[in-house]
Motif scaffolding. Sequence first.
Motif, PDB file in Angstrom:
ATOM      1  N   UNK A   1      38.315  34.550  36.829  1.00 33.71           N
ATOM      2  CA  UNK A   1      38.757  34.040  35.570  1.00 33.71           C
ATOM      3  C   UNK A   1      40.477  34.060  35.620  1.00 33.71           C
ATOM      4  N   UNK A   2      41.079  33.032  35.394  1.00 37.36           N
ATOM      5  CA  UNK A   2      42.597  33.057  35.090  1.00 37.36           C
ATOM      6  C   UNK A   2      42.893  32.760  33.809  1.00 37.36           C
ATOM      7  N   UNK A   3      43.680  33.945  33.114  1.00 32.42           N
ATOM      8  CA  UNK A   3      44.188  33.663  31.679  1.00 32.42           C
ATOM      9  C   UNK A   3      45.433  33.132  31.727  1.00 32.42           C
ATOM     10  N   UNK A   4      45.804  32.169  30.595  1.00 32.73           N
ATOM     11  CA  UNK A   4      47.031  31.787  30.358  1.00 32.73           C
ATOM     12  C   UNK A   4      47.579  30.923  31.396  1.00 32.73           C
ATOM     13  N   UNK A   5      46.694  30.220  32.301  1.00 37.35           N
ATOM     14  CA  UNK A   5      47.052  29.445  33.311  1.00 37.35           C
ATOM     15  C   UNK A   5      46.457  27.901  33.471  1.00 37.35           C
ATOM     16  N   UNK A   6      47.196  27.027  34.177  1.00 36.37           N
ATOM     17  CA  UNK A   6      46.934  25.481  34.247  1.00 36.37           C
ATOM     18  C   UNK A   6      45.502  25.572  34.633  1.00 36.37           C
ATOM     19  N   UNK A   7      44.898  26.285  35.142  1.00 33.51           N
ATOM     20  CA  UNK A   7      43.446  26.313  35.615  1.00 33.51           C
ATOM     21  C   UNK A   7      42.685  27.546  35.317  1.00 33.51           C
ATOM     22  N   UNK A   8      41.443  27.307  35.086  1.00 39.02           N
ATOM     23  CA  UNK A   8      40.812  28.452  34.661  1.00 39.02           C
ATOM     24  C   UNK A   8      40.095  29.373  35.520  1.00 39.02           C
ATOM     25  N   UNK A  36      35.391  43.286  43.434  1.00 45.01           N
ATOM     26  CA  UNK A  36      35.814  43.801  42.365  1.00 45.01           C
ATOM     27  C   UNK A  36      37.074  42.877  42.130  1.00 45.01           C
ATOM     28  N   UNK A  37      37.157  42.223  40.913  1.00 46.77           N
ATOM     29  CA  UNK A  37      38.040  41.267  40.612  1.00 46.77           C
ATOM     30  C   UNK A  37      39.078  41.764  39.548  1.00 46.77           C
ATOM     31  N   UNK A  38      40.399  41.791  39.509  1.00 44.46           N
ATOM     32  CA  UNK A  38      41.190  42.124  38.536  1.00 44.46           C
ATOM     33  C   UNK A  38      41.475  40.940  37.503  1.00 44.46           C
ATOM     34  N   UNK A  39      41.704  41.275  36.283  1.00 43.73           N
ATOM     35  CA  UNK A  39      41.986  40.196  35.322  1.00 43.73           C
ATOM     36  C   UNK A  39      43.336  39.631  35.863  1.00 43.73           C
ATOM     37  N   UNK A  40      43.134  38.118  35.806  1.00 38.61           N
ATOM     38  CA  UNK A  40      44.284  37.464  36.558  1.00 38.61           C
ATOM     39  C   UNK A  40      45.102  36.764  35.175  1.00 38.61           C
ATOM     40  N   UNK A  41      46.252  37.258  34.915  1.00 39.84           N
ATOM     41  CA  UNK A  41      46.991  36.286  33.887  1.00 39.84           C
ATOM     42  C   UNK A  41      48.174  35.699  34.486  1.00 39.84           C
ATOM     43  N   UNK A  42      48.302  34.338  34.236  1.00 39.81           N
ATOM     44  CA  UNK A  42      49.274  33.521  35.185  1.00 39.81           C
ATOM     45  C   UNK A  42      50.610  33.714  34.268  1.00 39.81           C
ATOM     46  N   UNK A  43      51.655  33.476  34.924  1.00 41.15           N
ATOM     47  CA  UNK A  43      51.942  33.126  36.182  1.00 41.15           C
ATOM     48  C   UNK A  43      51.820  34.040  37.382  1.00 41.15           C
ATOM     49  N   UNK A  69      45.112  35.439  46.033  1.00 46.79           N
ATOM     50  CA  UNK A  69      45.457  34.309  45.308  1.00 46.79           C
ATOM     51  C   UNK A  69      45.923  33.360  46.386  1.00 46.79           C
ATOM     52  N   UNK A  70      45.140  32.182  46.727  1.00 44.32           N
ATOM     53  CA  UNK A  70      45.477  31.212  47.907  1.00 44.32           C
ATOM     54  C   UNK A  70      46.695  30.369  47.608  1.00 44.32           C
ATOM     55  N   UNK A  71      46.970  30.132  46.319  1.00 45.36           N
ATOM     56  CA  UNK A  71      48.397  29.594  46.107  1.00 45.36           C
ATOM     57  C   UNK A  71      48.999  30.088  44.882  1.00 45.36           C
ATOM     58  N   UNK A  72      49.959  29.506  44.402  1.00 46.52           N
ATOM     59  CA  UNK A  72      50.774  29.952  43.200  1.00 46.52           C
ATOM     60  C   UNK A  72      50.067  29.415  42.065  1.00 46.52           C
ATOM     61  N   UNK A  73      49.806  30.450  40.880  1.00 47.28           N
ATOM     62  CA  UNK A  73      49.231  29.945  39.863  1.00 47.28           C
ATOM     63  C   UNK A  73      50.183  29.625  38.661  1.00 47.28           C
ATOM     64  N   UNK A  74      50.420  28.581  38.298  1.00 49.08           N
ATOM     65  CA  UNK A  74      51.359  28.194  37.044  1.00 49.08           C
ATOM     66  C   UNK A  74      50.774  28.551  35.671  1.00 49.08           C
TER      67      UNK A  74
END
Length: 95
Positions: A1-8, A36-43, A69-74
């Motif tokens: 899950x990606x928070x606050x990003x262009x993708x979810x 184990x996956x951390x909460x991800x908050x973009x960018x 992460x495979x690429x930058x998260x905007x």
Amino acid sequence: KVWKGKISKLPLELPEKARALTVLSERGGNIRYEIKVNDLIAPLPAGYPAGSITFYDDNGALAIAELLTPHELEAGNPFKRLFDTMLLFFKEIFS
């Protein structure tokens, strides 16, 4: 899950050096893993350590590798960021 990003959602990847696991034959049975996956908050930049994968057998841990992460998260648009900020606030309250 990606928070606050262009993708979810986003697939994570292992670094090239961690894509093979060699173990002694007596420890090669009953191998399992835990992710184990951390909460991800973009960018976020490409290659950001987003979690880990640990391989186990009956005797304990065999190897641990970071998940990246495979690429930058905007960052998403202002409405997405505001909505996710509210969701994170309530998630923190109720957890």
